[in-house]
Design a protein around this motif. Sequence first.
Motif, PDB file in Angstrom:
ATOM      1  N   TRP A   1       0.908  -1.144  -0.026  1.00 40.67           N
ATOM      2  CA  TRP A   1      -0.049  -0.061   0.074  1.00 40.67           C
ATOM      3  C   TRP A   1       0.842   1.261  -0.111  1.00 40.67           C
ATOM      4  O   TRP A   1       1.713   1.296   0.729  1.00 40.67           O
TER       5      TRP A   1
ATOM      6  N   PHE B   1      -7.971   1.984  -3.425  1.00 38.29           N
ATOM      7  CA  PHE B   1      -9.013   1.436  -2.421  1.00 38.29           C
ATOM      8  C   PHE B   1      -9.344   2.543  -1.362  1.00 38.29           C
ATOM      9  O   PHE B   1      -8.652   2.773  -0.371  1.00 38.29           O
ATOM     10  N   LYS B   2     -10.579   2.700  -1.551  1.00 37.56           N
ATOM     11  CA  LYS B   2     -11.245   4.036  -0.476  1.00 37.56           C
ATOM     12  C   LYS B   2     -11.793   2.983   0.701  1.00 37.56           C
ATOM     13  O   LYS B   2     -12.800   2.299   0.317  1.00 37.56           O
ATOM     14  N   HIS B   3     -11.353   3.244   2.023  1.00 39.56           N
ATOM     15  CA  HIS B   3     -11.780   2.461   3.117  1.00 39.56           C
ATOM     16  C   HIS B   3     -12.239   3.364   3.976  1.00 39.56           C
ATOM     17  O   HIS B   3     -11.842   4.194   4.571  1.00 39.56           O
TER      18      HIS B   3
ATOM     19  N   THR C   1     -12.681   3.330   7.829  1.00 40.77           N
ATOM     20  CA  THR C   1     -12.103   2.446   9.080  1.00 40.77           C
ATOM     21  C   THR C   1     -13.011   2.075  10.190  1.00 40.77           C
ATOM     22  O   THR C   1     -13.010   1.127  11.096  1.00 40.77           O
TER      23      THR C   1
ATOM     24  N   MET D   1     -12.242  -5.200   2.511  1.00 44.39           N
ATOM     25  CA  MET D   1     -10.656  -4.929   2.695  1.00 44.39           C
ATOM     26  C   MET D   1     -10.058  -6.395   2.973  1.00 44.39           C
ATOM     27  O   MET D   1      -9.224  -6.524   2.153  1.00 44.39           O
TER      28      MET D   1
ATOM     29  N   TYR E   1      -2.976   2.052  -3.928  1.00 47.23           N
ATOM     30  CA  TYR E   1      -3.145   3.112  -2.701  1.00 47.23           C
ATOM     31  C   TYR E   1      -4.113   2.970  -1.936  1.00 47.23           C
ATOM     32  O   TYR E   1      -5.094   2.286  -2.262  1.00 47.23           O
ATOM     33  N   TYR E   2      -4.029   3.301  -0.793  1.00 44.98           N
ATOM     34  CA  TYR E   2      -5.073   3.188   0.394  1.00 44.98           C
ATOM     35  C   TYR E   2      -5.377   4.448   0.876  1.00 44.98           C
ATOM     36  O   TYR E   2      -4.699   5.357   1.218  1.00 44.98           O
TER      37      TYR E   2
ATOM     38  N   ASP F   1      -7.741   6.355   3.640  1.00 46.14           N
ATOM     39  CA  ASP F   1      -8.740   6.292   4.494  1.00 46.14           C
ATOM     40  C   ASP F   1      -9.620   7.437   4.378  1.00 46.14           C
ATOM     41  O   ASP F   1      -9.244   8.623   4.753  1.00 46.14           O
TER      42      ASP F   1
END
Length: 127
Positions: free
Chosen positions: A21, A45-47, A49, A58, A74-75, A77
């Motif tokens: 990542w 990846f739009k996460h 949390t 995820m 790419y990660y 948050d």
Amino acid sequence: MGIFKNMFGSSEPKEEKVLPWQPLTEVSQLSDIENRSQTKTQVIFKHSTTCGISRMAMKQFVSAYDLDSNIDLYYLDLLSYRNVSNETGYKFQVIHQSPQLLVIKNGTAVAHASHGEIAEVDLGKYE
């Protein structure tokens, strides 16, 4: 004892898969991603949390990810970097979802998915 091990799992810790990542924390990175996508597929990846569905998506993504993939990963948050998340949607013309996966190639989003559909994206076809 073997039956209990099979039923309840081993007490030995499982080795977690670690993906390469790159944190996406600045709006300016989106131009870099767009430029790099001319020669190498970029994936965001739009996460969220705090979301159980996002956490499940995820885990499925990490489990299925091929570490030999030739992409930049790419990660984002999206709770900590809401402005980056919003700008990502504008730049790549994708309506915001959470969780969400965007595949960027030649400066545009060639694929995107959210929730359980993330696991169905075959990244290999975009390399």
